[in-house]
Design an enzyme around this catalytic site. Sequence first.
Site, short mmCIF file in Angstrom:
data_model
loop_
_atom_site.label_atom_id
_atom_site.label_comp_id
_atom_site.label_asym_id
_atom_site.label_seq_id
_atom_site.Cartn_x
_atom_site.Cartn_y
_atom_site.Cartn_z
N GLU A 65 0.81 -1.22 0.00
CA GLU A 65 0.00 0.00 0.00
C GLU A 65 0.85 1.27 0.00
O GLU A 65 0.45 2.29 -0.55
CB GLU A 65 -0.89 0.02 1.24
CG GLU A 65 -1.62 1.34 1.43
CD GLU A 65 -2.41 1.38 2.73
OE1 GLU A 65 -3.64 1.53 2.61
OE2 GLU A 65 -1.84 1.26 3.83
N ARG A 85 12.76 1.74 2.22
CA ARG A 85 11.59 1.28 1.48
C ARG A 85 11.52 1.81 0.04
O ARG A 85 10.67 1.38 -0.74
CB ARG A 85 10.31 1.63 2.26
CG ARG A 85 10.31 1.00 3.66
CD ARG A 85 8.93 0.88 4.22
NE ARG A 85 8.07 0.13 3.32
CZ ARG A 85 6.75 0.04 3.44
NH1 ARG A 85 6.16 0.65 4.44
NH2 ARG A 85 6.04 -0.66 2.58
N ARG A 130 6.24 10.10 8.02
CA ARG A 130 6.61 9.52 6.72
C ARG A 130 6.25 10.41 5.52
O ARG A 130 6.71 10.16 4.42
CB ARG A 130 5.92 8.17 6.53
CG ARG A 130 6.33 7.11 7.51
CD ARG A 130 7.76 6.65 7.25
NE ARG A 130 8.20 5.70 8.26
CZ ARG A 130 7.98 4.40 8.21
NH1 ARG A 130 7.29 3.88 7.21
NH2 ARG A 130 8.43 3.62 9.16
N HIS A 160 0.62 6.13 10.47
CA HIS A 160 0.01 6.70 9.26
C HIS A 160 -1.40 7.21 9.54
O HIS A 160 -2.05 6.78 10.50
CB HIS A 160 -0.12 5.60 8.19
CG HIS A 160 1.16 5.15 7.58
ND1 HIS A 160 1.51 3.83 7.50
CD2 HIS A 160 2.16 5.85 7.00
CE1 HIS A 160 2.69 3.72 6.89
NE2 HIS A 160 3.11 4.93 6.58
N CYS A 247 -2.55 -2.13 4.53
CA CYS A 247 -1.20 -1.98 3.95
C CYS A 247 -0.76 -3.17 3.12
O CYS A 247 0.20 -3.06 2.37
CB CYS A 247 -0.15 -1.65 5.00
SG CYS A 247 -0.38 -2.42 6.54
C1 CIR Z 1 7.02 0.53 8.10
O1 CIR Z 1 7.35 1.03 9.17
O2 CIR Z 1 7.11 1.13 7.04
C2 CIR Z 1 6.51 -0.90 8.10
N1 CIR Z 1 7.19 -1.64 9.11
C3 CIR Z 1 5.03 -0.94 8.32
C4 CIR Z 1 4.26 -0.27 7.21
C5 CIR Z 1 2.79 -0.40 7.39
N2 CIR Z 1 2.13 0.25 6.30
C6 CIR Z 1 0.92 0.76 6.36
O3 CIR Z 1 0.30 0.75 7.40
N3 CIR Z 1 0.44 1.32 5.27
#
Ligand code: CIR
Length: 254
Positions: A65, A85, A130, A160, A247
């Site tokens: 996501e 990422r 983020r 988020h 996600c």
């Molecule tokens: C992060 O911190 O980016 C990942 N460990 C978790 C991302 C979760 N993504 C979301 O809720 N859209």
Amino acid sequence: MLIAITRTVSRSIVNCELTHLARTPIDIERARHQHAQYELALRSLGLAVLSLPEEPALADSVFVEDTALVLDECAVILRPGADSRRPETASIAQALAPYRPLMHIQAPARIDGGDLLCADRHIYAGLSTRSDLDAIHQLQAFLSPHGYEVQAVPVRDCLHLKSAVTQVAPDLLLINPDWVDQHHFRGMRFIEVDPDEPYAANAVRIGKTLIYPDIFTNTARRLEREGLQLVSVEIDELSKAEGAVTCCSLIFQA
Ligand code: CIR
């Protein structure tokens, strides 16, 4: 037909990014099993699941996501807020190219898809650790020719925007009011999460059904009282990586 892009849990998920949770051991086989059940839940609701191969070196790559925003007219390839990422987006752009014209958020702007909540032509964009205003302005410039309005919404104490609020019916939001203020969402009704279940505001909405974590039983009752139908999934192993249900997929009309 609705398509869901997903991606197999990476063997390196134990090295995932963590912001609000302490690191605890993740059982990869259990995480993969739960992810497969999640894909089954999507299929049971009639979606075609396009499951991308594992990215062994990209710890958080199951959380597709965060890499793109897919709308009817186009897809925007995002620039995730965590450095680790960024390489996740290349294969997602490849997977989306047959379906949509692509646009790309340009550096140094940063934005995760977990911060984007679309309600028809109105896109709420979380200002989180983020995602920044530069990216939100780029999105607005890409999308206003298609009739979309992008509104920045500050979030606190969570990863988020969609950790704090998701849409569960046309005018109805599931919300944790400790993490985002309700007044940003004009004209909407709200179901608040049970105070003992702060992580319960994240649901995947497919038509009149929600894919929803099995552990949030009190909030689930509140949703069912509104007449919403739930398909419940186990997601606690992926939750240790700060993942939730939205996600793990990118859902769009083919
Ligand atoms: C992060 O911190 O980016 C990942 N460990 C978790 C991302 C979760 N993504 C979301 O809720 N859209």
